[in-house]
Design a protein around this motif. Structure first.
Motif, PDB file in Angstrom:
ATOM      1  N   LYS A  39      -5.532  -8.943   3.397  1.00 20.34           N
ATOM      2  CA  LYS A  39      -5.834  -9.477   2.059  1.00 20.34           C
ATOM      3  C   LYS A  39      -7.012 -10.439   2.115  1.00 20.34           C
ATOM      4  N   ARG A  40      -7.065 -11.249   3.184  1.00 15.88           N
ATOM      5  CA  ARG A  40      -8.134 -12.235   3.324  1.00 15.88           C
ATOM      6  C   ARG A  40      -9.395 -11.646   3.955  1.00 15.88           C
ATOM      7  N   GLY A  41      -9.369 -10.373   4.312  1.00 17.63           N
ATOM      8  CA  GLY A  41     -10.533  -9.739   4.920  1.00 17.63           C
ATOM      9  C   GLY A  41     -10.762 -10.149   6.358  1.00 17.63           C
ATOM     10  N   GLU A  42      -9.717 -10.594   7.039  1.00 14.19           N
ATOM     11  CA  GLU A  42      -9.840 -11.074   8.416  1.00 14.19           C
ATOM     12  C   GLU A  42      -9.600  -9.982   9.455  1.00 14.19           C
ATOM     13  N   SER A  43      -9.156  -8.810   9.022  1.00 16.61           N
ATOM     14  CA  SER A  43      -8.904  -7.713   9.963  1.00 16.61           C
ATOM     15  C   SER A  43      -9.200  -6.387   9.288  1.00 16.61           C
ATOM     16  N   HIS A  44      -9.383  -5.360  10.110  1.00 15.31           N
ATOM     17  CA  HIS A  44      -9.583  -4.011   9.593  1.00 15.31           C
ATOM     18  C   HIS A  44      -8.262  -3.269   9.436  1.00 15.31           C
ATOM     19  N   LEU A  45      -7.293  -3.590  10.308  1.00 15.36           N
ATOM     20  CA  LEU A  45      -6.025  -2.871  10.361  1.00 15.36           C
ATOM     21  C   LEU A  45      -4.872  -3.866  10.483  1.00 15.36           C
ATOM     22  N   GLY A  46      -3.716  -3.474  10.002  1.00 19.61           N
ATOM     23  CA  GLY A  46      -2.509  -4.275  10.209  1.00 19.61           C
ATOM     24  C   GLY A  46      -1.333  -3.361  10.487  1.00 19.61           C
ATOM     25  N   GLY A  47      -0.518  -3.733  11.462  1.00 18.58           N
ATOM     26  CA  GLY A  47       0.696  -2.969  11.760  1.00 18.58           C
ATOM     27  C   GLY A  47       1.870  -3.547  11.008  1.00 18.58           C
ATOM     28  N   THR A  48       2.658  -2.694  10.343  1.00 17.90           N
ATOM     29  CA  THR A  48       3.702  -3.183   9.444  1.00 17.90           C
ATOM     30  C   THR A  48       4.966  -2.346   9.541  1.00 17.90           C
ATOM     31  N   HIS A  49       6.107  -3.043   9.604  1.00 16.21           N
ATOM     32  CA  HIS A  49       7.413  -2.376   9.498  1.00 16.21           C
ATOM     33  C   HIS A  49       8.320  -3.269   8.665  1.00 16.21           C
ATOM     34  N   LEU A  50       8.125  -3.246   7.359  1.00 16.40           N
ATOM     35  CA  LEU A  50       8.828  -4.124   6.436  1.00 16.40           C
ATOM     36  C   LEU A  50       9.749  -3.308   5.530  1.00 16.40           C
ATOM     37  N   LEU A  51      11.040  -3.609   5.615  1.00 18.16           N
ATOM     38  CA  LEU A  51      12.037  -2.913   4.801  1.00 18.16           C
ATOM     39  C   LEU A  51      12.212  -3.626   3.472  1.00 18.16           C
ATOM     40  N   ASP A  52      12.000  -2.913   2.382  1.00 14.94           N
ATOM     41  CA  ASP A  52      12.168  -3.471   1.048  1.00 14.94           C
ATOM     42  C   ASP A  52      13.641  -3.448   0.670  1.00 14.94           C
ATOM     43  N   GLU A  53      14.169  -4.620   0.378  1.00 14.06           N
ATOM     44  CA  GLU A  53      15.599  -4.749   0.104  1.00 14.06           C
ATOM     45  C   GLU A  53      16.034  -3.957  -1.126  1.00 14.06           C
ATOM     46  N   ALA A  54      15.215  -3.959  -2.154  1.00 17.93           N
ATOM     47  CA  ALA A  54      15.607  -3.328  -3.419  1.00 17.93           C
ATOM     48  C   ALA A  54      15.630  -1.805  -3.321  1.00 17.93           C
ATOM     49  N   SER A  55      14.589  -1.231  -2.706  1.00 17.94           N
ATOM     50  CA  SER A  55      14.455   0.222  -2.690  1.00 17.94           C
ATOM     51  C   SER A  55      14.952   0.876  -1.405  1.00 17.94           C
TER      52      SER A  55
END
Length: 219
Positions: free
Chosen positions: A26-42
């Motif tokens: 979001k801040r433009g500090e990286s090209h890539l991000g690794g993510t494994h975030l479980l959304d509680e609602a869905s």
């Protein structure tokens, strides 16, 4: 594999939680991000968080792996730990991951689902910042158990109690799919050499590795 194939570029990898990775994008500090975030609602991985945190950005999700999350325990599981509910047992010492990490989000999701209060878990507020460090705490005896991935348990010669499979994606701005470095990286992710090495680590599934999902911002 990138180094072995001399592709002409390298990855500068910084360890951070999934949420921190999205914020860096979001801040433009990286090209890539690794993510494994479980959304509680869905009950869905990654896409809901990407849409909320990066609403003004066209984004691509490249699947890296699916992987097993579970509990690290000493060899032979001498304390008979089998589930998240065991974390509330008297005298059992847990070590947690940092707030914003995908593993911490997953734990909190389970605790809420099971009606467990964080105050019931000895060690909930003690944190480590990587799976290996959490596994090392269990291997060294400063904690009885921790939540993490099978590969870390194997690396530290621990037993592993599998609990669920999670989706790990690489997040990047959609326009970067045209970057030759990203094309090369994704070719590597889809290669049999990559899949073979990853699966040998234990607890990984690669049948969707390299598949791309595109999320466009609302106009």
């Amino acid at each position: 594999l990138l180094q072995e194939n001399r592709v002409g570029f390298s990855l500068n990898i910084q360890s951070a939680g999934s949420m921190a990775g999205l914020m860096a994008l979001k801040r433009g500090e990286s090209h890539l991000g690794g993510t494994h975030l479980l959304d509680e609602a869905s009950g869905e991985y990654n896409k809901p968080f990407v849409s909320r945190i990066l609403p003004d950005m066209d984004v691509a999700l490249i699947n890296l792996v699916y992987r097993k999350q579970g509990l690290f325990v000493a060899r032979g599981n001498p304390l008979g730990i089998n589930s998240i509910n065991d974390l509330t047992r008297d005298g059992l010492i847990f070590i947690n991951r940092q707030p914003g990490s995908g593993t911490r989000v997953l734990l909190d999701y389970w605790l809420k689902k099971e009606g467990i209060y964080t105050a019931e878990i000895e060690g909930y507020d003690r944190v480590e910042y990587t799976h290996i460090n959490a596994a090392a705490a269990v291997a060294g005896g400063s904690a009885d158990t921790a939540l993490g991935i099978m590969a870390a348990a194997r690396a530290l010669d621990l037993d592993f109690i599998p609990l669920m499979e999670e989706k790990y994606d690489i997040i990047l701005p959609l326009k970067m799919l045209e970057d030759n470095r990203i094309k090369t990286l994704n070719e590597m992710i889809k290669s049999e050499a990559f899949k073979k090495q990853v699966e040998e680590l234990g607890g990984y599934r690669t049948d969707e590795s390299g598949e791309i999902i595109k999320i466009r911002r609302e106009q």
